[in-house]
Design a protein around this motif. Structure first.
Motif, PDB file in Angstrom:
ATOM      1  N   THR A 116       0.683  -1.229   0.095  1.00 55.28           N
ATOM      2  CA  THR A 116      -0.132   0.232   0.038  1.00 55.28           C
ATOM      3  C   THR A 116       0.778   1.278  -0.001  1.00 55.28           C
ATOM      4  O   THR A 116       1.837   1.394   1.199  1.00 55.28           O
ATOM      5  N   ARG A 117       0.848   2.075  -1.110  1.00 58.27           N
ATOM      6  CA  ARG A 117       1.782   3.335  -1.231  1.00 58.27           C
ATOM      7  C   ARG A 117       1.002   4.411  -0.347  1.00 58.27           C
ATOM      8  O   ARG A 117      -0.212   4.627  -0.675  1.00 58.27           O
ATOM      9  N   ILE A 118       1.722   5.201   0.348  1.00 58.77           N
ATOM     10  CA  ILE A 118       1.177   6.417   1.091  1.00 58.77           C
ATOM     11  C   ILE A 118       2.200   7.493   0.658  1.00 58.77           C
ATOM     12  O   ILE A 118       3.262   7.487   0.689  1.00 58.77           O
ATOM     13  N   GLY A 119       1.604   8.799  -0.038  1.00 58.12           N
ATOM     14  CA  GLY A 119       2.370   9.847  -0.395  1.00 58.12           C
ATOM     15  C   GLY A 119       1.568  10.905  -0.938  1.00 58.12           C
ATOM     16  O   GLY A 119       0.203  10.760  -0.857  1.00 58.12           O
ATOM     17  N   ARG A 120       2.317  11.648  -1.468  1.00 54.10           N
ATOM     18  CA  ARG A 120       1.411  12.913  -2.134  1.00 54.10           C
ATOM     19  C   ARG A 120       1.107  12.569  -3.757  1.00 54.10           C
ATOM     20  O   ARG A 120       0.140  13.277  -4.325  1.00 54.10           O
ATOM     21  N   SER A 121       1.639  11.525  -4.265  1.00 56.14           N
ATOM     22  CA  SER A 121       1.480  11.198  -5.766  1.00 56.14           C
ATOM     23  C   SER A 121       0.170  10.968  -5.863  1.00 56.14           C
ATOM     24  O   SER A 121      -0.388  10.269  -5.123  1.00 56.14           O
ATOM     25  N   GLY A 122      -0.451  11.079  -7.136  1.00 62.56           N
ATOM     26  CA  GLY A 122      -1.641  10.818  -7.598  1.00 62.56           C
ATOM     27  C   GLY A 122      -1.684   9.145  -7.622  1.00 62.56           C
ATOM     28  O   GLY A 122      -2.725   8.695  -7.710  1.00 62.56           O
ATOM     29  N   ALA A 123      -0.698   8.367  -7.610  1.00 60.01           N
ATOM     30  CA  ALA A 123      -0.398   6.989  -7.766  1.00 60.01           C
ATOM     31  C   ALA A 123      -0.532   6.686  -6.364  1.00 60.01           C
ATOM     32  O   ALA A 123      -0.441   5.264  -6.314  1.00 60.01           O
ATOM     33  N   ALA A 124      -0.530   7.170  -5.423  1.00 56.71           N
ATOM     34  CA  ALA A 124      -0.529   6.749  -3.884  1.00 56.71           C
ATOM     35  C   ALA A 124      -1.969   6.065  -3.588  1.00 56.71           C
ATOM     36  O   ALA A 124      -2.952   6.662  -4.181  1.00 56.71           O
ATOM     37  N   ASP A 125      -1.999   4.948  -3.170  1.00 51.24           N
ATOM     38  CA  ASP A 125      -3.241   4.244  -2.458  1.00 51.24           C
ATOM     39  C   ASP A 125      -3.885   5.129  -1.417  1.00 51.24           C
ATOM     40  O   ASP A 125      -5.141   5.530  -1.218  1.00 51.24           O
ATOM     41  N   ILE A 126      -3.123   5.684  -0.582  1.00 54.48           N
ATOM     42  CA  ILE A 126      -3.450   6.650   0.452  1.00 54.48           C
ATOM     43  C   ILE A 126      -2.802   8.025   0.182  1.00 54.48           C
ATOM     44  O   ILE A 126      -1.546   7.793   0.305  1.00 54.48           O
ATOM     45  N   PHE A 128      -2.041  12.114   0.537  1.00 55.75           N
ATOM     46  CA  PHE A 128      -2.083  13.424   1.266  1.00 55.75           C
ATOM     47  C   PHE A 128      -1.683  14.435   0.300  1.00 55.75           C
ATOM     48  O   PHE A 128      -0.274  14.518   0.163  1.00 55.75           O
ATOM     49  N   ASP A 129      -2.426  15.386  -0.207  1.00 54.14           N
ATOM     50  CA  ASP A 129      -1.823  16.740  -0.805  1.00 54.14           C
ATOM     51  C   ASP A 129      -1.353  17.801   0.127  1.00 54.14           C
ATOM     52  O   ASP A 129      -1.983  18.690   0.461  1.00 54.14           O
ATOM     53  N   ASP A 130      -0.191  17.417   0.501  1.00 49.43           N
ATOM     54  CA  ASP A 130       0.492  18.289   1.804  1.00 49.43           C
ATOM     55  C   ASP A 130       1.974  18.402   1.652  1.00 49.43           C
ATOM     56  O   ASP A 130       2.607  17.433   1.029  1.00 49.43           O
ATOM     57  N   PRO A 131       2.625  19.664   1.565  1.00 42.66           N
ATOM     58  CA  PRO A 131       3.896  19.739   1.274  1.00 42.66           C
ATOM     59  C   PRO A 131       4.748  19.088   2.192  1.00 42.66           C
ATOM     60  O   PRO A 131       6.126  18.910   2.025  1.00 42.66           O
ATOM     61  N   THR A 132       4.326  18.758   3.446  1.00 45.61           N
ATOM     62  CA  THR A 132       5.057  17.990   4.384  1.00 45.61           C
ATOM     63  C   THR A 132       5.247  16.244   4.193  1.00 45.61           C
ATOM     64  O   THR A 132       5.986  15.679   4.802  1.00 45.61           O
ATOM     65  N   VAL A 133       4.329  15.916   3.176  1.00 44.55           N
ATOM     66  CA  VAL A 133       4.356  14.628   2.756  1.00 44.55           C
ATOM     67  C   VAL A 133       5.134  14.341   1.215  1.00 44.55           C
ATOM     68  O   VAL A 133       5.048  15.481   0.323  1.00 44.55           O
ATOM     69  N   SER A 134       6.200  13.661   1.276  1.00 46.80           N
ATOM     70  CA  SER A 134       6.914  13.473   0.089  1.00 46.80           C
ATOM     71  C   SER A 134       5.789  12.498  -1.123  1.00 46.80           C
ATOM     72  O   SER A 134       4.916  11.999  -0.859  1.00 46.80           O
ATOM     73  N   ARG A 135       6.217  12.791  -2.471  1.00 47.52           N
ATOM     74  CA  ARG A 135       5.536  12.051  -3.296  1.00 47.52           C
ATOM     75  C   ARG A 135       5.117  10.637  -3.252  1.00 47.52           C
ATOM     76  O   ARG A 135       4.213   9.952  -3.240  1.00 47.52           O
ATOM     77  N   ARG A 136       6.515   9.899  -2.783  1.00 50.96           N
ATOM     78  CA  ARG A 136       6.425   8.466  -2.256  1.00 50.96           C
ATOM     79  C   ARG A 136       6.981   8.518  -0.981  1.00 50.96           C
ATOM     80  O   ARG A 136       8.242   8.486  -0.743  1.00 50.96           O
ATOM     81  N   HIS A 137       6.222   8.638  -0.195  1.00 53.94           N
ATOM     82  CA  HIS A 137       6.711   8.662   1.401  1.00 53.94           C
ATOM     83  C   HIS A 137       6.672   7.503   1.848  1.00 53.94           C
ATOM     84  O   HIS A 137       7.937   7.316   2.611  1.00 53.94           O
ATOM     85  N   LEU A 159       9.861   8.604   8.068  1.00 61.01           N
ATOM     86  CA  LEU A 159       8.635   7.786   8.804  1.00 61.01           C
ATOM     87  C   LEU A 159       8.637   7.633  10.066  1.00 61.01           C
ATOM     88  O   LEU A 159       9.849   7.045  10.346  1.00 61.01           O
ATOM     89  N   PHE A 160       7.989   7.844  11.003  1.00 61.01           N
ATOM     90  CA  PHE A 160       7.994   7.630  12.294  1.00 61.01           C
ATOM     91  C   PHE A 160       6.789   6.681  12.884  1.00 61.01           C
ATOM     92  O   PHE A 160       5.761   6.749  12.280  1.00 61.01           O
ATOM     93  N   LEU A 177       1.666   5.773  12.883  1.00 57.13           N
ATOM     94  CA  LEU A 177       2.390   6.264  11.829  1.00 57.13           C
ATOM     95  C   LEU A 177       2.664   7.617  11.751  1.00 57.13           C
ATOM     96  O   LEU A 177       1.409   8.094  11.465  1.00 57.13           O
ATOM     97  N   ALA A 178       3.626   8.468  11.894  1.00 59.18           N
ATOM     98  CA  ALA A 178       3.529   9.902  11.452  1.00 59.18           C
ATOM     99  C   ALA A 178       4.305  10.032  10.150  1.00 59.18           C
ATOM    100  O   ALA A 178       5.297   9.551   9.863  1.00 59.18           O
ATOM    101  N   ILE A 179       3.247  10.623   9.126  1.00 58.78           N
ATOM    102  CA  ILE A 179       3.908  10.809   7.995  1.00 58.78           C
ATOM    103  C   ILE A 179       3.586  12.394   7.592  1.00 58.78           C
ATOM    104  O   ILE A 179       2.532  12.799   7.340  1.00 58.78           O
ATOM    105  N   GLY A 180       4.674  13.094   7.674  1.00 57.11           N
ATOM    106  CA  GLY A 180       4.668  14.532   7.570  1.00 57.11           C
ATOM    107  C   GLY A 180       3.672  15.058   8.754  1.00 57.11           C
ATOM    108  O   GLY A 180       3.863  14.673  10.013  1.00 57.11           O
ATOM    109  N   ARG A 181       2.641  15.707   8.444  1.00 53.13           N
ATOM    110  CA  ARG A 181       1.646  16.349   9.408  1.00 53.13           C
ATOM    111  C   ARG A 181       0.512  15.449  10.183  1.00 53.13           C
ATOM    112  O   ARG A 181      -0.243  15.712  10.937  1.00 53.13           O
ATOM    113  N   TYR A 182       0.344  14.106   9.165  1.00 54.35           N
ATOM    114  CA  TYR A 182      -0.661  13.171   9.370  1.00 54.35           C
ATOM    115  C   TYR A 182      -0.290  12.233  10.462  1.00 54.35           C
ATOM    116  O   TYR A 182       0.974  11.795  10.323  1.00 54.35           O
TER     117      TYR A 182
END
Length: 189
Positions: A116-126, A128-137, A159-160, A177-182
């Motif tokens: 399951t991909r998490i990130g800012r990319s449109g290809a991510a499964d989860i 988050f459109d936020d500058p604290t999140v990498s495209r492929r986080h 990743l925390f 899990l802490a991903i950027g501000r989420y």
């Protein structure tokens, strides 16, 4: 205060201030001058105040200058109230990732075996459109045997898991899990 980044050639020595107008659009990564926190900007993003230290000065991140990774642990707060309600509403057995979306509404994604991909990319499964999140986080993998693990996918801010920065870590029910501000929560139903 945020400013529309209307860009610059973007040498690593240049600094940008929140509130300063810059003239041409230039996407990329910036680091807070005060604490080193990294943000990624799209072609037309606002330059925010640093989410980590509230600093307002940024400079372009360089591939050749990587800061020492002495990132402090993320403070883990108690589980949010909505998490208990969400757990009670899960009607199908399995592993879930629960989080608050951009509007602050609780959401849960059921994890299927595989990645399951998490990130800012449109290809991510989860996503988050936020500058604290990498495209492929980050990536979360659920194995056929039911093991759950998280992998930092070369993100800028790391990743925390339960407040500790990790590259690869096992996950269990109740982990955060802490991903950027989420903040994302692992639930097993």
């Amino acid at each position: 205060m945020a400013v529309l980044l209307e860009g610059s050639a973007g040498t690593p020595e240049e600094t940008y201030e929140s509130g300063e107008r810059i003239t041409e659009v230039r996407p990329g990564s910036l680091r807070c001058v005060s604490c080193g926190y990294a943000i990624s900007l799209s072609s037309v993003d606002s330059l925010p105040v640093c989410p980590s230290c509230q600093g307002t000065s940024f400079k372009r991140a360089s591939l050749f200058e990587q800061p020492t990774l002495d990132t402090p642990a993320v403070e883990v707060e108690g589980a949010p109230e909505w998490l208990t309600e969400m757990r009670a509403e899960l009607d199908e057995a399995g592993h879930y990732i629960a989080f608050e979306d951009d509007e602050g509404d609780p959401a849960a994604v059921r994890l299927e075996p595989g990645w399951t991909r998490i990130g800012r990319s449109g290809a991510a499964d989860i996503r988050f459109d936020d500058p604290t999140v990498s495209r492929r986080h980050a990536l979360v993998v659920l194995t056929d045997s039911g093991q759950l693990r998280a992998l930092d996918d070369r993100s800028l801010n790391g990743l925390f898991v339960n407040g500790e920065q990790v590259d690869w870590a096992p996950l269990g029910d109740g982990d955060e899990l802490a991903i950027g501000r989420y903040r994302l929560h692992v639930l097993e139903a």
